[in-house]
Scaffold this active site. Structure first.
Site, short mmCIF file in Angstrom:
data_model
loop_
_atom_site.label_atom_id
_atom_site.label_comp_id
_atom_site.label_asym_id
_atom_site.label_seq_id
_atom_site.Cartn_x
_atom_site.Cartn_y
_atom_site.Cartn_z
N HIS A 1 -81.90 -45.49 31.89
CA HIS A 1 -81.10 -46.01 31.17
C HIS A 1 -79.61 -45.87 31.47
O HIS A 1 -79.02 -44.97 31.04
CB HIS A 1 -81.57 -45.85 29.80
CG HIS A 1 -80.84 -46.24 28.43
ND1 HIS A 1 -80.39 -45.60 27.58
CD2 HIS A 1 -80.29 -47.67 28.52
CE1 HIS A 1 -79.87 -46.39 26.70
NE2 HIS A 1 -79.85 -47.45 27.24
N SER A 58 -83.17 -50.34 26.98
CA SER A 58 -82.38 -49.47 26.03
C SER A 58 -83.20 -48.54 25.02
O SER A 58 -82.92 -47.55 24.42
CB SER A 58 -81.51 -50.34 24.97
OG SER A 58 -80.59 -51.37 25.71
N GLU A 84 -79.89 -41.93 31.21
CA GLU A 84 -81.02 -41.16 30.92
C GLU A 84 -82.33 -41.79 31.69
O GLU A 84 -82.69 -42.69 31.65
CB GLU A 84 -81.23 -41.85 29.27
CG GLU A 84 -80.43 -41.36 28.33
CD GLU A 84 -80.58 -41.63 26.74
OE1 GLU A 84 -80.04 -40.97 26.06
OE2 GLU A 84 -80.98 -42.83 26.69
N ASN A 126 -79.28 -43.69 21.92
CA ASN A 126 -79.44 -44.82 21.06
C ASN A 126 -79.90 -44.34 19.69
O ASN A 126 -79.70 -45.00 18.68
CB ASN A 126 -79.96 -45.90 21.85
CG ASN A 126 -79.21 -46.84 22.76
OD1 ASN A 126 -77.94 -46.57 22.58
ND2 ASN A 126 -79.79 -47.57 23.51
N1 LIG Z 1 -75.77 -54.70 26.80
C1 LIG Z 1 -75.91 -53.18 26.47
O1 LIG Z 1 -75.19 -52.70 25.76
C2 LIG Z 1 -76.84 -52.31 27.45
C3 LIG Z 1 -76.81 -50.97 27.67
C4 LIG Z 1 -78.08 -50.59 28.26
C5 LIG Z 1 -79.11 -51.07 28.73
N2 LIG Z 1 -79.16 -52.12 28.23
C6 LIG Z 1 -80.50 -52.89 28.53
O2 LIG Z 1 -80.21 -53.78 30.04
C7 LIG Z 1 -81.07 -54.89 29.96
C8 LIG Z 1 -80.27 -56.07 30.17
O3 LIG Z 1 -79.42 -56.05 29.26
P1 LIG Z 1 -78.02 -56.96 29.20
O4 LIG Z 1 -77.07 -56.80 28.31
O5 LIG Z 1 -77.56 -57.14 30.76
O6 LIG Z 1 -78.80 -58.64 29.16
P2 LIG Z 1 -77.92 -60.18 29.57
O7 LIG Z 1 -78.63 -61.02 28.57
O8 LIG Z 1 -76.58 -59.95 29.72
O9 LIG Z 1 -78.85 -60.24 30.85
C9 LIG Z 1 -79.97 -60.53 31.02
C10 LIG Z 1 -80.42 -61.27 32.41
O10 LIG Z 1 -81.64 -61.36 32.54
C11 LIG Z 1 -81.92 -62.39 33.39
N3 LIG Z 1 -83.34 -62.78 33.24
C12 LIG Z 1 -83.98 -63.00 31.90
N4 LIG Z 1 -85.33 -63.12 32.44
C13 LIG Z 1 -85.37 -62.81 33.85
C14 LIG Z 1 -86.55 -62.79 34.81
N5 LIG Z 1 -87.82 -62.85 34.13
N6 LIG Z 1 -86.24 -62.48 35.99
C15 LIG Z 1 -85.13 -62.16 36.27
N7 LIG Z 1 -83.89 -62.31 35.35
C16 LIG Z 1 -84.17 -62.60 34.54
C17 LIG Z 1 -80.97 -63.43 32.45
O11 LIG Z 1 -80.80 -64.74 33.40
C18 LIG Z 1 -79.77 -62.64 32.54
O12 LIG Z 1 -78.55 -62.67 33.56
C19 LIG Z 1 -81.82 -55.04 28.47
O13 LIG Z 1 -83.14 -54.16 28.90
C20 LIG Z 1 -81.12 -54.08 27.62
O14 LIG Z 1 -81.81 -53.48 26.66
C21 LIG Z 1 -78.17 -53.32 27.78
#
Ligand SMILES: NC(=O)c1ccc[n+]([C@@H]2O[C@H](COP(=O)([O-])OP(=O)(O)OC[C@H]3O[C@@H](n4cnc5c(N)ncnc54)[C@H](O)[C@@H]3O)[C@@H](O)[C@H]2O)c1
Length: 294
Positions: free
Chosen positions: A144, A123, A156, A195
């Site tokens: 993104h 993000s 993005e 963001n």
């Molecule tokens: N939630 C949002 O609103 C949002 C929006 C856009 C982007 N993002 C980005 O997406 C990414 C994930 O966010 P999320 O909300 O899905 O998080 P989340 O915590 O729901 O999921 C993260 C996942 O990554 C896994 N994980 C952790 N370390 C790992 C590794 N070394 N190898 C493989 N898997 C691993 C975890 O087991 C988990 O399933 C982040 O970079 C976040 O900034 C989130």
């Protein structure tokens, strides 16, 4: 490389974002593998996607044939080597921590085919900070998606100084095949466009709340009624996860060193209390079953 050469996509991380990105990929016609270190997340991902796609069929958003074909293209794996060995395009969606992402990219660089593009769904974190953990910075890009990816039609795509034109173009084309509107950012900036604008709004909303100018629910009400936003800033923090926003701010603070970028007191308190928003039933608001406000 061009879009016709992208046949197989691997999504790393089956959390809130990753599982839905994998579904978009499978719906877009790519052979897709969803990988996670945690088996429980993979099981939950499959259950959630089945439930969402069943609703799509019931609402006639897709037909049964498209449903069956998409699921036949989607597989789940806990073996990183297997998951990426034939991949043409990899989308990382793991925890928003720079060290974790750099570690993942270093492994991907070793295990994925030399031609594969490595995209990060971060993000905030610009891809050059992650690409330096690989030997292929010209094939690293930000991609993104917005939460929830199966609903939000925007991606993005961000180029660093080192990202090649070809990598950026293929990434834009992958978004198009996933039925998403992609927008290209020509230069890196932490937090990208949406963001940064949202962050400025949230910062002001939190300032007004913490200094007692109005209650958080009334600030949400004003933003919705007066500015015509579909959702208030506090409701949105609860929806996307207070921990997610917290880590984003923490990362920005680490990069800028500016105390104004630090997560605010009210978010720090919610983090310490484990009140992370809708997913825990309590954030700024209290939620009953299915994320409905109490
Ligand atoms: N939630 C949002 O609103 C949002 C929006 C856009 C982007 N993002 C980005 O997406 C990414 C994930 O966010 P999320 O909300 O899905 O998080 P989340 O915590 O729901 O999921 C993260 C996942 O990554 C896994 N994980 C952790 N370390 C790992 C590794 N070394 N190898 C493989 N898997 C691993 C975890 O087991 C988990 O399933 C982040 O970079 C976040 O900034 C989130």
């Amino acid at each position: 490389m061009n879009i016709d050469e992208i046949k197989r996509i691997t999504v790393i991380g089956a959390g809130q974002m990753g599982h839905q990105i994998a579904m978009l990929s499978a719906l877009g016609g790519f052979q897709t593998v969803l990988y996670d270190v945690n088996q429980e997340f993979l099981v939950k991902a499959k259950e959630k996607l089945t439930a969402i796609m069943n609703k799509w069929v019931a609402k006639k958003k897709i037909n049964q044939k498209a449903y069956d074909e998409a699921f036949s293209r989607l597989s789940f794996s806990q073996d990183l080597k297997e998951a990426v060995k034939d991949s043409d395009f990899i989308i990382e969606a793991v925890t928003e921590k720079l060290e974790v992402k750099r570690d993942v990219f270093a492994k991907l660089d070793q295990l994925a085919p030399a031609h594969a593009i490595l995209a990060s769904n971060s993000s905030t974190i610009v891809n050059s900070l992650i690409a330096s953990a690989t030997n292929r910075p010209e094939q690293v890009v930000n991609m993104h998606f917005f939460f929830p990816p199966l609903v939000m039609d925007c991606v993005e795509v961000v180029k660093s100084d080192e990202t090649s034109e070809e990598t950026a173009q293929v990434t834009m084309d992958v978004c198009k095949k996933m039925n998403r509107t992609a927008v290209l950012l020509h230069k890196e900036i932490s937090g990208f466009i949406a963001n940064r604008i949202l962050g400025a709004l949230q910062k002001e909303a939190v300032y007004l709340y913490e200094n007692g100018y109005a209650d958080f629910a009334d600030i949400d009400l004003i933003v919705k009624k007066a500015l015509n936003h579909p959702i208030g800033p506090f409701e949105l923090m609860d929806l996307s996860g207070i921990d997610v926003g917290y880590y984003v701010m923490q990362q920005q603070y680490e990069e800028s060193g500016n105390p104004a970028d630090k997560p605010p007191r009210c978010m720090e308190e919610k983090m310490n209390a484990g009140q992370l928003g809708r997913k825990t039933g309590q954030g700024f608001y209290t939620y009953e079953k299915d994320g409905v406000k109490a």
